[in-house]
Design a protein around this motif. Structure first.
Motif, PDB file in Angstrom:
ATOM      1  N   LEU A  64       0.859  -1.190   0.000  1.00 27.17           N
ATOM      2  CA  LEU A  64       0.000   0.000   0.000  1.00 27.17           C
ATOM      3  C   LEU A  64       0.888   1.231   0.000  1.00 27.17           C
ATOM      4  O   LEU A  64       1.795   1.343   0.829  1.00 27.17           O
ATOM      5  CB  LEU A  64      -0.877   0.029   1.255  1.00 27.17           C
ATOM      6  N   TYR A  65       0.631   2.146  -0.954  1.00 24.85           N
ATOM      7  CA  TYR A  65       1.444   3.351  -1.006  1.00 24.85           C
ATOM      8  C   TYR A  65       0.620   4.504  -1.577  1.00 24.85           C
ATOM      9  O   TYR A  65      -0.171   4.324  -2.493  1.00 24.85           O
ATOM     10  CB  TYR A  65       2.722   3.143  -1.823  1.00 24.85           C
ATOM     11  N   PRO A  66       0.819   5.696  -1.010  1.00 20.24           N
ATOM     12  CA  PRO A  66       0.068   6.853  -1.498  1.00 20.24           C
ATOM     13  C   PRO A  66       0.740   7.472  -2.717  1.00 20.24           C
ATOM     14  O   PRO A  66       1.960   7.546  -2.804  1.00 20.24           O
ATOM     15  CB  PRO A  66       0.107   7.818  -0.311  1.00 20.24           C
ATOM     16  N   ILE A  67      -0.098   7.880  -3.676  1.00 20.41           N
ATOM     17  CA  ILE A  67       0.348   8.656  -4.826  1.00 20.41           C
ATOM     18  C   ILE A  67      -0.641   9.803  -4.982  1.00 20.41           C
ATOM     19  O   ILE A  67      -1.690   9.810  -4.326  1.00 20.41           O
ATOM     20  CB  ILE A  67       0.450   7.784  -6.101  1.00 20.41           C
ATOM     21  N   PRO A  68      -0.352  10.790  -5.814  1.00 18.07           N
ATOM     22  CA  PRO A  68      -1.244  11.944  -5.916  1.00 18.07           C
ATOM     23  C   PRO A  68      -2.699  11.602  -6.253  1.00 18.07           C
ATOM     24  O   PRO A  68      -3.608  12.326  -5.867  1.00 18.07           O
ATOM     25  CB  PRO A  68      -0.605  12.794  -7.025  1.00 18.07           C
ATOM     26  N   THR A  69      -2.934  10.490  -6.939  1.00 16.96           N
ATOM     27  CA  THR A  69      -4.315  10.153  -7.307  1.00 16.96           C
ATOM     28  C   THR A  69      -5.007   9.250  -6.289  1.00 16.96           C
ATOM     29  O   THR A  69      -6.152   8.869  -6.499  1.00 16.96           O
ATOM     30  CB  THR A  69      -4.354   9.485  -8.693  1.00 16.96           C
ATOM     31  N   GLY A  70      -4.346   8.931  -5.197  1.00 16.97           N
ATOM     32  CA  GLY A  70      -4.990   8.128  -4.153  1.00 16.97           C
ATOM     33  C   GLY A  70      -4.085   7.041  -3.620  1.00 16.97           C
ATOM     34  O   GLY A  70      -2.917   6.934  -3.993  1.00 16.97           O
ATOM     35  N   ILE A 100      -7.998  -5.800   3.956  1.00 17.20           N
ATOM     36  CA  ILE A 100      -7.032  -4.851   4.520  1.00 17.20           C
ATOM     37  C   ILE A 100      -6.898  -3.632   3.602  1.00 17.20           C
ATOM     38  O   ILE A 100      -6.876  -2.489   4.071  1.00 17.20           O
ATOM     39  CB  ILE A 100      -5.669  -5.531   4.740  1.00 17.20           C
ATOM     40  N   ALA A 101      -6.810  -3.874   2.307  1.00 13.97           N
ATOM     41  CA  ALA A 101      -6.642  -2.770   1.352  1.00 13.97           C
ATOM     42  C   ALA A 101      -7.841  -1.829   1.381  1.00 13.97           C
ATOM     43  O   ALA A 101      -7.669  -0.602   1.434  1.00 13.97           O
ATOM     44  CB  ALA A 101      -6.427  -3.315  -0.060  1.00 13.97           C
ATOM     45  N   GLY A 105      -8.388   2.238   2.741  1.00 16.71           N
ATOM     46  CA  GLY A 105      -8.793   3.336   1.874  1.00 16.71           C
ATOM     47  C   GLY A 105      -8.475   3.161   0.403  1.00 16.71           C
ATOM     48  O   GLY A 105      -8.728   4.073  -0.394  1.00 16.71           O
ATOM     49  N   ALA A 106      -7.934   2.029   0.020  1.00 17.89           N
ATOM     50  CA  ALA A 106      -7.655   1.796  -1.397  1.00 17.89           C
ATOM     51  C   ALA A 106      -8.968   1.517  -2.125  1.00 17.89           C
ATOM     52  O   ALA A 106      -9.787   0.748  -1.647  1.00 17.89           O
ATOM     53  CB  ALA A 106      -6.697   0.624  -1.564  1.00 17.89           C
TER      54      ALA A 106
END
Length: 144
Positions: A64-70, A100-101, A105-106
């Protein structure tokens, strides 16, 4: 069968990964206990293990990793011991990762699977994964 988040790398866990990793990839280098502990402790990864009785029979890594689009979610390195295939281990691991994902919030979860892994591909499609019309590119760095 129990699905657990890997929180501690014990001798049992290290031995299970030594047994399972070659079943996933013949070219993967063996993992040291320290390297496995580093992966398990990394903030972007959640390593799941499946236990049947006292034996670890499968594993999956959720990234799980944040990027500008979510928040992005990706399932990697799913492997079920050859002796436990066809018993719902891969499904239980994947469903736990999806839970879990989504709880994190994914909105989507991606994975890749070689076409030759026919049973795995049927499982992913049955669980609602849809084959994307996409190009997958890989860059391989030259050895230093």
């Amino acid at each position: 069968m129990n699905i657990e988040v890997l929180s501690e790398v014990t001798d049992e866990v290290a031995a299970a990964f030594a047994r399972l990793l070659p079943q996933l990839s013949r070219s993967a280098a063996p993992l040291s206990r320290a390297a496995l502990a580093e992966i398990a402790a990394h903030q972007a990864t959640t390593v799941l293990v499946a236990r049947e009785g006292s034996s670890i029979v499968g594993t999956l890594t959720l990234v799980l990793y944040p990027i500008p689009t979510g928040l992005r979610a990706h399932i990697d390195d799913v492997v079920v011991d050859s002796s436990a295939r066809g018993q719902g281990v891969g499904e239980a691991l994947t469903l736990a990762a999806l839970r879990i994902a989504t709880e994190s919030g994914a909105r989507t979860v991606d994975l890749t699977s070689r076409p030759s892994r026919e049973a795995a591909n049927r499982l992913y499609q049955r669980l609602g994964f849809v084959l994307r019309d996409s190009n997958v590119y890989r860059y391989t760095a030259s050895p230093a």
